[in-house]
Design an enzyme around this catalytic site. Structure first.
Site, PDB file in Angstrom:
ATOM      1  N   LYS A 114       0.937  -1.194  -0.196  1.00  0.00           N
ATOM      2  CA  LYS A 114       0.181   0.008  -0.006  1.00  0.00           C
ATOM      3  C   LYS A 114       0.845   1.227  -0.019  1.00  0.00           C
ATOM      4  O   LYS A 114       2.320   1.096   0.466  1.00  0.00           O
ATOM      5  CB  LYS A 114      -0.725   0.063   1.311  1.00  0.00           C
TER       6      LYS A 114
HETATM    7  N1  GLU Z   1      -7.449   0.112  -3.282  1.00  0.00           N
HETATM    8  C1  GLU Z   1      -7.982  -0.894  -3.455  1.00  0.00           C
HETATM    9  C2  GLU Z   1      -8.016  -1.969  -2.332  1.00  0.00           C
HETATM   10  O1  GLU Z   1      -7.723  -1.574  -1.265  1.00  0.00           O
HETATM   11  C3  GLU Z   1      -7.561  -1.691  -4.789  1.00  0.00           C
HETATM   12  C4  GLU Z   1      -6.170  -2.067  -4.950  1.00  0.00           C
HETATM   13  C5  GLU Z   1      -5.862  -2.724  -6.147  1.00  0.00           C
HETATM   14  O2  GLU Z   1      -6.501  -2.685  -7.216  1.00  0.00           O
HETATM   15  O3  GLU Z   1      -4.597  -3.132  -6.376  1.00  0.00           O
HETATM   16  O4  GLU Z   1      -8.247  -2.957  -2.447  1.00  0.00           O
END
Ligand code: GLU
Length: 424
Positions: A114
């Site tokens: 993240k």
């Molecule tokens: N931000 C989204 C999540 O928390 C998507 C992450 C992604 O598609 O890599 O799942």
């Protein structure tokens, strides 16, 4: 397990502690050995950067940026980038670990990561946001890559920011590399269905859970807290399947209509109103947090962490909670919610539709091919339904909540993979 002490749970507002306490419970049930426990509890890499950006008034502001790679055991790490004033290292660490578990629950070949920048995009011009996104990409040039670490949108970012990231990354490599990031605009290699994907997965999980609880969608009511990308599509798709969405909320407050809110009209209103529901007249305005305590069948928290906590968990009246957000329920609230007999489709299962279609986007980019929206939806619906059934079966087998069952499924998969790959 041997010498490992129970994970501390001092501050329920610390999302990393919240993640760890569930991880700890599931690890104990699985009888995970100390070696693997210690590997999985520590993020593989944490990068912190300072980003000096020229603001439109000529001043220079320095922003803190983070990228945490929790694990790359299952494959390249995957996870969004958050632009929010509340971003901090503990939050990004928790969100990165949740991505590891999420990818494992839906069985896609990614680890978890993240990113985040502490900023308020609502108060920044598009030029300032673009400079910030490009500076962050350059600072992470050694981290990002289609086979290393693949970012995506999260709170405060969307296709526009992903386009800047793809462009900046591609410039440094001297060629277009669209598979370095997902959630791109369609013309840049984005996937059909990606925008709606997280909300759609929430809908699939909600319907699967309602079937288990014998709730007829056509006779059910729902409240959706958070009316951004996830909440609005979840509300729209649930309403299309007969669920009466009686309340939605965003930062401006909550909006209640016992006859059901016309979700498409509410989305159109928000889109033409600077992205906010402020002034919406199709419903009665109520206190923002009261939306969580309405007497509805289904509650969808789709905003941010810790909104269901020890202060309000006792007052929740829904029969089912489907977590569109990451970490909306604190670890302390878990016990209260379970004791009340409320079923929870947990975040790492219910909101995995987004990363699933991100995976499809990456696959299409690498194939140099484009799938139809129908193929994307069919395949992601199947993945979500299979994951739900697997977690449900595990919860019955171990006699645990759906949340702990999801952690069991995920940790077991990552631990087995780690064992095959081996450490030093
Ligand atoms: N931000 C989204 C999540 O928390 C998507 C992450 C992604 O598609 O890599 O799942």
């Amino acid at each position: 397990m041997g010498y490992i002490e129970p994970a501390p749970l001092k501050d329920e507002k610390n999302p990393f502690e919240a993640m760890m306490s569930r991880f700890h419970i599931a690890s104990q049930i699985l009888g995970l050995d100390d070696e693997v426990y210690n590997v999985l509890k520590s993020p593989a890499k944490q990068v912190i950067v300072s980003l000096p950006i020229t603001m439109d008034d000529g001043s220079i502001r320095v922003f803190d940026g983070y990228r945490v790679i929790h694990s790359n055991i299952l494959g390249p790490s995957k996870g969004g980038i958050r632009f929010d004033p509340g971003v901090n290292l503990d939050e990004v660490k928790a969100l990165a670990a949740w991505m590891t578990w999420k990818c494992a629950v839906v069985d896609i070949p990614y680890g978890g990561a993240k990113g985040g920048i502490q900023c308020n995009p609502r108060e920044m011009s598009s030029g300032e946001i673009e400079r910030l996104m490009r500076a962050f990409t350059l600072a992470m040039i050694e981290i990002f890559g289609p086979d290393r670490d693949i970012p995506a949108p999260d709170m405060g970012t969307g296709p526009r920011e992903m386009a800047w990231l793809m462009d900046e990354f591609s410039r440094t490599q001297g060629m277009t590399i669209n598979s370095v990031v997902t959630g791109k605009p369609l013309v840049l290699g984005g996937s059909l269905g990606r925008t709606e994907a997280t909300g759609r997965g929430v809908m699939v999980s909600a319907l699967a859970a309602m079937e288990k609880l014998r709730i007829n969608p056509y006779k059910s009511t729902c409240a959706v807290q958070g009316f951004g990308n996830v909440g609005s599509f979840a509300a729209l798709l649930l309403a299309e399947r007969g669920v009466k969405v009686v309340a939605v909320s965003d930062l401006s407050g909550a909006y209640f209509n016992e006859n059901g809110i016309d979700i498409q009209a509410a989305i159109d209103f928000r889109n033409g109103n600077n992205g906010t529901m402020d002034g919406y007249s199709g419903a009665e305005k109520i206190e923002g947090n009261d939306i969580l305590e309405l007497e509805v069948d289904v509650l969808v928290p789709a905003a941010t962490e810790d909104v269901i906590n020890s202060q309000n968990a006792e007052k929740i009246r829904a029969k089912l909670i489907v977590e569109g957000a990451n970490g909306p329920t604190s670890a302390k609230a878990d016990t209260i919610i379970n004791d009340k007999g409320i079923m929870v489709a947990p975040d790492i299962l219910a909101n995995a539709g987004g990363v699933t279609v991100s995976y499809f986007e990456w696959v299409q980019n690498r194939l140099g091919y484009k799938w139809t929206g129908e193929r994307v939806n069919r395949r992601s619906d199947r993945i979500m339904k299979d994951a739900f059934d697997n977690v449900y079966k595990t919860s019955q087998e171990y006699d645990v909540s759906m949340r702990i069952a999801a952690y069991i499924v995920a940790i077991d998969k990552v631990a087995k993979t780690y064992k095959f790959r081996g450490g030093y």
